[in-house]
Design a protein around this motif. Sequence first.
Motif, PDB file in Angstrom:
ATOM      1  N   ASP A   1       9.996 -21.833  10.693  1.00  0.00           N
ATOM      2  CA  ASP A   1      10.929 -20.721  10.928  1.00  0.00           C
ATOM      3  C   ASP A   1      10.157 -19.401  11.058  1.00  0.00           C
ATOM      4  N   LYS A   2       9.219 -19.200  10.163  1.00  0.00           N
ATOM      5  CA  LYS A   2       8.430 -17.969  10.186  1.00  0.00           C
ATOM      6  C   LYS A   2       7.630 -17.841  11.478  1.00  0.00           C
ATOM      7  N   SER A   3       7.101 -18.977  11.949  1.00  0.00           N
ATOM      8  CA  SER A   3       6.289 -18.944  13.165  1.00  0.00           C
ATOM      9  C   SER A   3       7.107 -18.491  14.360  1.00  0.00           C
ATOM     10  N   VAL A   4       8.325 -19.046  14.482  1.00  0.00           N
ATOM     11  CA  VAL A   4       9.178 -18.672  15.608  1.00  0.00           C
ATOM     12  C   VAL A   4       9.607 -17.208  15.493  1.00  0.00           C
ATOM     13  N   ALA A   5      10.085 -16.818  14.316  1.00  0.00           N
ATOM     14  CA  ALA A   5      10.560 -15.449  14.114  1.00  0.00           C
ATOM     15  C   ALA A   5       9.431 -14.448  14.315  1.00  0.00           C
ATOM     16  N   GLU A   6       8.231 -14.779  13.828  1.00  0.00           N
ATOM     17  CA  GLU A   6       7.095 -13.873  13.988  1.00  0.00           C
ATOM     18  C   GLU A   6       6.701 -13.736  15.455  1.00  0.00           C
ATOM     19  N   HIS A   7       6.669 -14.855  16.156  1.00  0.00           N
ATOM     20  CA  HIS A   7       6.311 -14.831  17.578  1.00  0.00           C
ATOM     21  C   HIS A   7       7.310 -13.984  18.371  1.00  0.00           C
ATOM     22  N   ALA A   8       8.596 -14.227  18.149  1.00  0.00           N
ATOM     23  CA  ALA A   8       9.630 -13.467  18.856  1.00  0.00           C
ATOM     24  C   ALA A   8       9.586 -11.988  18.480  1.00  0.00           C
ATOM     25  N   ALA A   9       9.336 -11.705  17.203  1.00  0.00           N
ATOM     26  CA  ALA A   9       9.265 -10.320  16.747  1.00  0.00           C
ATOM     27  C   ALA A   9       8.097  -9.590  17.396  1.00  0.00           C
ATOM     28  N   GLN A  10       6.937 -10.229  17.425  1.00  0.00           N
ATOM     29  CA  GLN A  10       5.767  -9.596  18.027  1.00  0.00           C
ATOM     30  C   GLN A  10       5.969  -9.382  19.530  1.00  0.00           C
ATOM     31  N   ASN A  11       6.647 -10.328  20.189  1.00  0.00           N
ATOM     32  CA  ASN A  11       6.949 -10.146  21.608  1.00  0.00           C
ATOM     33  C   ASN A  11       7.850  -8.929  21.817  1.00  0.00           C
ATOM     34  N   LEU A  12       8.867  -8.805  20.970  1.00  0.00           N
ATOM     35  CA  LEU A  12       9.796  -7.676  21.090  1.00  0.00           C
ATOM     36  C   LEU A  12       9.081  -6.355  20.834  1.00  0.00           C
ATOM     37  N   VAL A  13       8.234  -6.325  19.824  1.00  0.00           N
ATOM     38  CA  VAL A  13       7.469  -5.112  19.518  1.00  0.00           C
ATOM     39  C   VAL A  13       6.600  -4.723  20.720  1.00  0.00           C
ATOM     40  N   ALA A  14       5.926  -5.709  21.303  1.00  0.00           N
ATOM     41  CA  ALA A  14       5.056  -5.435  22.449  1.00  0.00           C
ATOM     42  C   ALA A  14       5.870  -4.912  23.638  1.00  0.00           C
ATOM     43  N   MET A  15       7.036  -5.498  23.877  1.00  0.00           N
ATOM     44  CA  MET A  15       7.892  -5.045  24.979  1.00  0.00           C
ATOM     45  C   MET A  15       8.339  -3.607  24.769  1.00  0.00           C
ATOM     46  N   LEU A  16       8.838  -3.317  23.574  1.00  0.00           N
ATOM     47  CA  LEU A  16       9.355  -1.979  23.291  1.00  0.00           C
ATOM     48  C   LEU A  16       8.246  -0.933  23.337  1.00  0.00           C
ATOM     49  N   ARG A  17       7.087  -1.265  22.829  1.00  0.00           N
ATOM     50  CA  ARG A  17       5.978  -0.313  22.863  1.00  0.00           C
ATOM     51  C   ARG A  17       5.521  -0.067  24.292  1.00  0.00           C
ATOM     52  N   SER A  18       5.563  -1.096  25.114  1.00  0.00           N
ATOM     53  CA  SER A  18       5.198  -0.926  26.519  1.00  0.00           C
ATOM     54  C   SER A  18       6.170   0.020  27.217  1.00  0.00           C
ATOM     55  N   VAL A  19       7.454  -0.162  26.971  1.00  0.00           N
ATOM     56  CA  VAL A  19       8.461   0.723  27.571  1.00  0.00           C
ATOM     57  C   VAL A  19       8.312   2.143  27.024  1.00  0.00           C
ATOM     58  N   GLN A  20       8.034   2.230  25.725  1.00  0.00           N
ATOM     59  CA  GLN A  20       7.893   3.540  25.081  1.00  0.00           C
ATOM     60  C   GLN A  20       6.713   4.309  25.666  1.00  0.00           C
ATOM     61  N   GLU A  21       5.639   3.612  25.978  1.00  0.00           N
ATOM     62  CA  GLU A  21       4.461   4.257  26.565  1.00  0.00           C
ATOM     63  C   GLU A  21       4.773   4.861  27.927  1.00  0.00           C
ATOM     64  N   GLN A  22       5.683   4.225  28.656  1.00  0.00           N
ATOM     65  CA  GLN A  22       6.057   4.721  29.974  1.00  0.00           C
ATOM     66  C   GLN A  22       7.022   5.905  29.894  1.00  0.00           C
ATOM     67  N   HIS A  23       7.605   6.107  28.717  1.00  0.00           N
ATOM     68  CA  HIS A  23       8.562   7.205  28.513  1.00  0.00           C
ATOM     69  C   HIS A  23       8.218   7.896  27.190  1.00  0.00           C
ATOM     70  N   SER A  24       7.033   8.440  27.140  1.00  0.00           N
ATOM     71  CA  SER A  24       6.494   8.987  25.896  1.00  0.00           C
ATOM     72  C   SER A  24       7.292  10.175  25.365  1.00  0.00           C
ATOM     73  N   GLY A  25       8.083  10.804  26.202  1.00  0.00           N
ATOM     74  CA  GLY A  25       8.864  11.944  25.736  1.00  0.00           C
ATOM     75  C   GLY A  25      10.160  11.569  25.059  1.00  0.00           C
ATOM     76  N   SER A  26      10.482  10.275  25.029  1.00  0.00           N
ATOM     77  CA  SER A  26      11.752   9.819  24.447  1.00  0.00           C
ATOM     78  C   SER A  26      11.509   9.101  23.128  1.00  0.00           C
ATOM     79  N   GLN A  27      12.484   9.221  22.229  1.00  0.00           N
ATOM     80  CA  GLN A  27      12.385   8.624  20.905  1.00  0.00           C
ATOM     81  C   GLN A  27      13.089   7.271  20.884  1.00  0.00           C
ATOM     82  N   LEU A  28      12.398   6.254  20.405  1.00  0.00           N
ATOM     83  CA  LEU A  28      13.002   4.933  20.251  1.00  0.00           C
ATOM     84  C   LEU A  28      13.902   4.933  19.026  1.00  0.00           C
ATOM     85  N   GLU A  29      15.137   4.521  19.215  1.00  0.00           N
ATOM     86  CA  GLU A  29      16.114   4.495  18.120  1.00  0.00           C
ATOM     87  C   GLU A  29      16.634   3.081  17.936  1.00  0.00           C
ATOM     88  N   ALA A  30      16.618   2.606  16.702  1.00  0.00           N
ATOM     89  CA  ALA A  30      17.181   1.295  16.381  1.00  0.00           C
ATOM     90  C   ALA A  30      18.650   1.449  16.016  1.00  0.00           C
TER      91      ALA A  30
END
Length: 227
Positions: free
Chosen positions: A89-118
Amino acid sequence: MLFPRLSGGLVASLNRKAFSFEGIEPVSNEMVDQSQLQKAMLFELAVTRAEQILAGKLDPQWEGCIQVAAKRQSRHFDAKIPDGIADSDKSVAEHAAQNLVAMLRSVQEQHSGSQLEASPVIPGMGWIASGAGDFSLGKFLIEVKHTGRNFGAGDFRQVLMYWILKYAEAIEHEVDIWSDCLLLNPRRNSALLINFDTLLHSASASSNRVELCELLRSIVGFDLERR
């Protein structure tokens, strides 16, 4: 009634515009099948862990993530807090979480003037309760879907409803609204960027935002009168 054209043909056309992020490995179906948790809980856990990593916790405690994920799931399902989670369970959740983090950070880098809000607030209307989306970044509403398929009609209908509710609030209180929606699927490394006005026009009977907002108000009002 609001989106009569949101059918298979339109959904297939939208999915043809999906793209992937470089350097991200999808979560294999074999890994998902090995998990003992309900899939909804498993991927809620992944989103929760990703949120905490983005908030600066490099190694969030699994126990805390489970508590938060179970609380969120209980709003929609009869979720139970698991006694513990297996390594699979941890392996799947960790893999998916790291993928999501990488995606969001990539988008954030392209729009550095905007704040990411959860968990951006989604306002209610009448009997429609207020809620929360997954993320927002400036003009983008970001919704996360951990499925083994393409984005479906229900996904598009959900974000369209979020947008109309937000637009209705903007009319009354002059708040900013999102211009675009970014759908992310960390499980498959798939993403789709859609302009809301374009999607509204395509999914509705060519109605504009004002007409759709008024139609929703009439539906809500009619239902309240019947009760």
